[in-house]
Design a protein around this motif. Sequence first.
Motif, PDB file in Angstrom:
ATOM      1  N   LYS A 105       0.920  -1.345  -0.251  1.00 52.71           N
ATOM      2  CA  LYS A 105       0.119   0.001  -0.122  1.00 52.71           C
ATOM      3  C   LYS A 105       1.301   1.486   0.371  1.00 52.71           C
ATOM      4  O   LYS A 105       0.180   2.215  -0.702  1.00 52.71           O
ATOM      5  CB  LYS A 105      -0.172  -0.090   1.404  1.00 52.71           C
ATOM      6  N   LEU A 116      -9.223   2.734   2.396  1.00 55.54           N
ATOM      7  CA  LEU A 116      -8.430   1.213   2.755  1.00 55.54           C
ATOM      8  C   LEU A 116      -8.855   0.566   4.116  1.00 55.54           C
ATOM      9  O   LEU A 116      -9.782  -0.607   3.637  1.00 55.54           O
ATOM     10  CB  LEU A 116      -6.721   1.374   4.198  1.00 55.54           C
ATOM     11  N   SER A 117     -10.342   0.926   4.681  1.00 58.78           N
ATOM     12  CA  SER A 117     -10.987   0.076   6.029  1.00 58.78           C
ATOM     13  C   SER A 117     -12.050  -0.181   5.123  1.00 58.78           C
ATOM     14  O   SER A 117     -12.402  -1.824   4.620  1.00 58.78           O
ATOM     15  CB  SER A 117     -11.536   0.781   6.834  1.00 58.78           C
ATOM     16  N   LYS A 120     -10.365  -3.147   2.408  1.00 64.14           N
ATOM     17  CA  LYS A 120     -10.361  -4.407   2.887  1.00 64.14           C
ATOM     18  C   LYS A 120     -11.404  -4.787   3.593  1.00 64.14           C
ATOM     19  O   LYS A 120     -11.320  -6.415   2.994  1.00 64.14           O
ATOM     20  CB  LYS A 120      -9.714  -4.015   3.805  1.00 64.14           C
ATOM     21  N   THR A 121     -12.439  -4.801   3.711  1.00 64.22           N
ATOM     22  CA  THR A 121     -13.766  -5.307   3.419  1.00 64.22           C
ATOM     23  C   THR A 121     -14.778  -5.895   2.420  1.00 64.22           C
ATOM     24  O   THR A 121     -15.003  -7.283   2.108  1.00 64.22           O
ATOM     25  CB  THR A 121     -14.411  -4.111   4.574  1.00 64.22           C
ATOM     26  N   PRO A 124     -11.578  -9.512   0.656  1.00 64.45           N
ATOM     27  CA  PRO A 124     -10.796 -10.166   2.659  1.00 64.45           C
ATOM     28  C   PRO A 124      -9.588 -10.912   1.391  1.00 64.45           C
ATOM     29  O   PRO A 124      -8.727 -11.025   2.029  1.00 64.45           O
ATOM     30  CB  PRO A 124     -12.183 -10.781   2.924  1.00 64.45           C
ATOM     31  N   ARG A 127      -4.157  -8.950   0.593  1.00 63.19           N
ATOM     32  CA  ARG A 127      -3.690  -8.753   1.967  1.00 63.19           C
ATOM     33  C   ARG A 127      -3.052  -7.187   0.977  1.00 63.19           C
ATOM     34  O   ARG A 127      -2.113  -7.033   0.206  1.00 63.19           O
ATOM     35  CB  ARG A 127      -2.835  -9.050   1.842  1.00 63.19           C
ATOM     36  N   PHE A 128      -2.731  -5.762   2.798  1.00 59.47           N
ATOM     37  CA  PHE A 128      -2.242  -5.070   2.075  1.00 59.47           C
ATOM     38  C   PHE A 128      -1.360  -4.654   3.062  1.00 59.47           C
ATOM     39  O   PHE A 128      -1.228  -4.344   4.845  1.00 59.47           O
ATOM     40  CB  PHE A 128      -3.363  -3.363   1.961  1.00 59.47           C
TER      41      PHE A 128
END
Length: 131
Positions: A105, A116-117, A120-121, A124, A127-128
């Motif tokens: 990232k 980002l949050s 990511k949700t 899934p 991977r960052f």
Amino acid sequence: MSTTADLAKKGPTYDTGNDNIVIVKHLEGIPGGRTLDVTSYTPDVIPAGHIIICTNDEKTFKPMPVTGSAYDALPASHKYAGVLISTILKSKPFAGIMVRGTVNKEASFYPLTAILSAVKTALPLIRFTQD
């Protein structure tokens, strides 16, 4: 006097040196990739690691909108679809889209902090990491 011709195919130039740094590990992508709808995307180049979105019905894929040097808000009726695996031209928007793998990232052209949050949700299996 002889006639000469330039046989080198010249086209637009853009830097792909960051592609292998931002995409750390590509494990799985959307089979066949997608042609992106770039009608509202203003930069000439879409960098590797760019977030790709799609309409909720998954019929239209687009680069995440940007304003200046940051990602804009996710448009209504859209969702996060994946991450662009290599830098492409807006004029040739044929995209390989990663749905499982690792992204550095910190090497992303546009900062991911604001989204980002949510990314990511929605994604899934990606991977960052920071390095």
